[in-house]
Design a protein around this motif. Structure first.
Motif, mmCIF file in Angstrom:
data_model
loop_
_atom_site.group_PDB
_atom_site.id
_atom_site.type_symbol
_atom_site.label_atom_id
_atom_site.label_comp_id
_atom_site.label_asym_id
_atom_site.label_seq_id
_atom_site.Cartn_x
_atom_site.Cartn_y
_atom_site.Cartn_z
ATOM 1 N N ASP A 274 -31.576 -14.930 -8.964
ATOM 2 C CA ASP A 274 -31.376 -16.190 -8.260
ATOM 3 C C ASP A 274 -33.401 -16.787 -8.347
ATOM 4 O O ASP A 274 -33.891 -15.537 -7.640
ATOM 5 C CB ASP A 274 -30.724 -15.653 -7.096
ATOM 6 C CG ASP A 274 -30.521 -16.849 -5.963
ATOM 7 O OD1 ASP A 274 -31.603 -17.948 -6.085
ATOM 8 O OD2 ASP A 274 -30.469 -16.348 -4.805
ATOM 9 N N GLU A 275 -32.978 -17.888 -8.632
ATOM 10 C CA GLU A 275 -34.682 -18.457 -8.673
ATOM 11 C C GLU A 275 -35.078 -18.660 -6.725
ATOM 12 O O GLU A 275 -35.872 -18.499 -6.910
ATOM 13 C CB GLU A 275 -34.394 -19.093 -9.617
ATOM 14 C CG GLU A 275 -34.519 -20.463 -9.435
ATOM 15 C CD GLU A 275 -32.797 -20.878 -9.504
ATOM 16 O OE1 GLU A 275 -32.630 -22.110 -9.889
ATOM 17 O OE2 GLU A 275 -32.266 -19.676 -10.359
ATOM 18 N N THR A 276 -33.986 -18.919 -6.066
ATOM 19 C CA THR A 276 -34.205 -18.747 -4.452
ATOM 20 C C THR A 276 -34.030 -17.599 -3.806
ATOM 21 O O THR A 276 -34.753 -17.692 -2.630
ATOM 22 C CB THR A 276 -33.502 -19.567 -4.561
ATOM 23 O OG1 THR A 276 -32.448 -18.685 -3.815
ATOM 24 C CG2 THR A 276 -33.365 -21.504 -5.037
ATOM 25 N N LYS A 278 -34.567 -13.945 -1.701
ATOM 26 C CA LYS A 278 -36.274 -14.075 -0.990
ATOM 27 C C LYS A 278 -37.193 -12.783 -1.046
ATOM 28 O O LYS A 278 -36.721 -12.052 -2.051
ATOM 29 C CB LYS A 278 -35.743 -13.698 0.346
ATOM 30 C CG LYS A 278 -36.832 -13.443 1.690
ATOM 31 C CD LYS A 278 -36.033 -13.493 3.199
ATOM 32 C CE LYS A 278 -37.647 -12.540 3.844
ATOM 33 N NZ LYS A 278 -38.219 -13.980 4.451
ATOM 34 N N GLU A 297 -44.323 -17.931 1.442
ATOM 35 C CA GLU A 297 -43.504 -17.960 0.973
ATOM 36 C C GLU A 297 -43.485 -19.500 0.352
ATOM 37 O O GLU A 297 -42.164 -19.649 -0.430
ATOM 38 C CB GLU A 297 -42.559 -18.066 3.021
ATOM 39 C CG GLU A 297 -40.927 -18.481 1.993
ATOM 40 C CD GLU A 297 -40.057 -18.279 3.288
ATOM 41 O OE1 GLU A 297 -38.751 -18.858 3.539
ATOM 42 O OE2 GLU A 297 -40.963 -17.849 4.039
ATOM 43 N N ARG A 298 -44.104 -20.212 0.874
ATOM 44 C CA ARG A 298 -44.076 -21.636 -0.111
ATOM 45 C C ARG A 298 -44.677 -21.428 -1.595
ATOM 46 O O ARG A 298 -44.025 -22.218 -2.050
ATOM 47 C CB ARG A 298 -45.201 -22.948 0.897
ATOM 48 C CG ARG A 298 -46.769 -22.105 0.511
ATOM 49 C CD ARG A 298 -47.653 -23.307 0.359
ATOM 50 N NE ARG A 298 -48.879 -23.109 -0.052
ATOM 51 C CZ ARG A 298 -50.050 -23.861 -0.059
ATOM 52 N NH1 ARG A 298 -49.942 -24.669 -0.269
ATOM 53 N NH2 ARG A 298 -51.285 -23.179 -0.478
ATOM 54 N N ALA A 301 -41.114 -21.453 -4.143
ATOM 55 C CA ALA A 301 -40.192 -22.052 -3.808
ATOM 56 C C ALA A 301 -40.806 -23.207 -4.784
ATOM 57 O O ALA A 301 -41.723 -23.560 -6.119
ATOM 58 C CB ALA A 301 -41.013 -23.264 -3.517
ATOM 59 N N GLY A 302 -39.666 -23.731 -5.138
ATOM 60 C CA GLY A 302 -39.082 -24.714 -6.789
ATOM 61 C C GLY A 302 -39.737 -23.987 -8.383
ATOM 62 O O GLY A 302 -39.258 -24.530 -9.183
ATOM 63 N N TRP A 303 -39.173 -22.559 -8.171
ATOM 64 C CA TRP A 303 -39.439 -21.874 -9.524
ATOM 65 C C TRP A 303 -37.831 -21.718 -9.722
ATOM 66 O O TRP A 303 -36.625 -22.993 -8.886
ATOM 67 C CB TRP A 303 -39.061 -20.288 -9.076
ATOM 68 C CG TRP A 303 -40.461 -19.434 -8.334
ATOM 69 C CD1 TRP A 303 -41.439 -20.060 -7.740
ATOM 70 C CD2 TRP A 303 -41.334 -18.441 -9.216
ATOM 71 N NE1 TRP A 303 -42.840 -19.261 -7.780
ATOM 72 C CE2 TRP A 303 -42.654 -18.720 -8.574
ATOM 73 C CE3 TRP A 303 -40.378 -17.474 -9.908
ATOM 74 C CZ2 TRP A 303 -42.794 -17.427 -8.775
ATOM 75 C CZ3 TRP A 303 -41.951 -16.473 -10.760
ATOM 76 C CH2 TRP A 303 -42.967 -16.888 -9.609
ATOM 77 N N ARG A 307 -36.625 -15.194 -10.773
ATOM 78 C CA ARG A 307 -37.199 -14.766 -10.353
ATOM 79 C C ARG A 307 -38.167 -14.262 -11.535
ATOM 80 O O ARG A 307 -39.594 -14.160 -11.374
ATOM 81 C CB ARG A 307 -37.282 -13.998 -9.671
ATOM 82 C CG ARG A 307 -36.639 -14.513 -8.323
ATOM 83 C CD ARG A 307 -37.810 -15.295 -7.257
ATOM 84 N NE ARG A 307 -37.954 -16.207 -6.224
ATOM 85 C CZ ARG A 307 -38.251 -16.567 -5.671
ATOM 86 N NH1 ARG A 307 -39.452 -18.041 -6.191
ATOM 87 N NH2 ARG A 307 -37.789 -17.727 -4.357
ATOM 88 N N GLN A 357 -42.512 -20.597 -15.316
ATOM 89 C CA GLN A 357 -42.834 -21.220 -13.582
ATOM 90 C C GLN A 357 -44.400 -21.759 -14.590
ATOM 91 O O GLN A 357 -43.905 -23.340 -13.787
ATOM 92 C CB GLN A 357 -43.480 -20.347 -13.225
ATOM 93 C CG GLN A 357 -41.860 -19.476 -12.608
ATOM 94 C CD GLN A 357 -40.786 -19.668 -13.067
ATOM 95 O OE1 GLN A 357 -40.549 -20.683 -12.397
ATOM 96 N NE2 GLN A 357 -39.632 -18.967 -13.453
#
Length: 378
Positions: A274-276, A278, A297-298, A301-303, A307, A357
């Motif tokens: 899951d690229e989103t 946490k 955290e920013r 974002a956008g990955w 992960r 990425q």
């Protein structure tokens, strides 16, 4: 397969009955080596517009990058104007250029200088050629392998633009190539001088000239000679160097050597798809998440796509885990980024998918990788 762009309808009549069927119109020729070959009929615009790069990354507002564009005529006598269409805050120098192509198949390459805005932003540039009042904005590419028909692609003539503050002190990077790895080109986008290291360089070159050395993805899986460079690489680290090893696969098809770092660790098949997902920073005071870029955290974002993969699941106490993350309904994975001090230098293993990425222009990935390359004393 895609439907043919042009097909002939053939009707066969038998008394009061008829059968109709389609046959694609194809071009057939004889290759001196491969023999008879076929390819689909191509329907193309009068001119195709193909940028040499699909991504431009600007590490600061002062950076100006060249953009090279290849125009190819798909018919005789194609005259027009090429214009980069940019979002607010960006500019091109010159704003447009004329072109003239006399014969079908003729090409010309035009160059623009792209200026970025001061603030961080991810945007896109479209290249539009105007011919006789009509606008054309399609690139041209081919996929050609012996075992499949030639595939002609006409994607939009676009370039991704990334303006991201990426700070780094080190610039001289040695890179041990892996498999299908676009990370070196991505690093050059933000000012790194990347030198590819082959077996001869690893065995005989003075490695101390490099401020960091990066091992490409799956390098230990595809390079049987790489384990023989282990002692020299560990000496490079002990003398103050920074060695960064990206993911390698460990499964029943492909194994990795026991000795990759200065102390043992085991590469598993664990990943976070899951690229989103946490990302938890386990040690907020660690240099890897503070210098020279503050990671927050920013930056996750956008990955794209994932992960990371092939995380470590066991490691010597010399290693320090930096992040924890996991897919839904799974336990936290802490082996995505391990760092160990060895002598005067540092060794880092990461399963984070930087190989996806960085070519995708993810700003936070650039900042984190810059911190990884800057880590240590040298």
């Amino acid at each position: 397969p895609a439907a043919p762009p042009i097909a002939a309808e053939i009707t066969v009549a038998f008394g009061d009955r008829a059968i109709s069927f389609l046959r694609p119109l194809v071009y057939k020729w004889v290759d001196p080596v491969a023999g008879e070959r076929l390819r689909a009929l191509e329907v193309l615009p009068p001119v195709t517009v193909t940028p040499r790069a699909s991504l431009l990354v600007f590490a600061d507002a002062a950076t100006v990058k060249p953009l090279l564009v290849r125009l190819k005529a798909q018919r005789d006598k194609v005259d027009g104007e090429l214009r980069p269409e940019l979002p607010t805050g960006w500019s091109a120098e010159p704003p447009a250029q004329p072109f003239s192509l006399a014969t079908k198949g003729a090409e010309v390459e035009l160059s623009f200088r792209i200026h970025a805005p001061k603030s961080e932003v991810v945007a896109s540039l479209q290249l539009t050629a105007t011919v006789a009042g009509e606008r054309y904005a399609r690139a041209l590419g081919h996929i050609e392998y012996a075992h499949i028909p030639i595939q002609t692609l006409t994607p939009p003539a676009e370039v991704k633009l990334v303006r991201a503050d990426v700070h780094h002190k080190r610039t001289r990077i040695g890179y041990i190539p892996g498999a299908g790895d676009d990370v070196p080109a991505a690093l050059r986008q933000v000012g790194y001088e990347v030198t590819m290291l082959n077996e001869e360089a690893l065995q005989h070159e003075a490695l101390s000239r490099y401020q960091a050395i990066v091992v490409g993805v799956r390098a230990f899986n595809v390079d049987a000679r790489l384990p023989f460079a282990h002692d020299r690489l560990m000496k490079y680290v002990a003398d103050g160097g920074n060695l960064v090893v990206q993911y390698n696969t460990s499964n029943w098809i492909s194994k990795v050597p026991a000795e990759i770092g200065p102390k043992p660790f085991r590469i598993s098949q664990m990943r976070v798809t899951d690229e989103t997902a946490k990302v938890e920073i386990l040690d907020a005071a660690h240099a890897l998440v503070n210098r020279p870029n503050k990671i927050a955290e920013r930056d996750f974002a956008g990955w794209v796509q994932e992960r990371g993969l092939y995380f470590a699941d066991q490691w010597d106490s010399a290693y320090h885990a930096i992040f924890a993350m996991h897919d839904a309904d799974e336990k936290p994975q802490k082996g995505s980024l391990l760092v160990a001090k060895h002598g005067k230098g540092s060794f880092i293993y990461t399963g984070l998918a930087f190989f996806r990425q960085l070519p995708a222009g993810v700003p936070g990935a650039y900042r984190l990788f810059a911190n990884i390359l800057d880590h240590g004393e040298r």
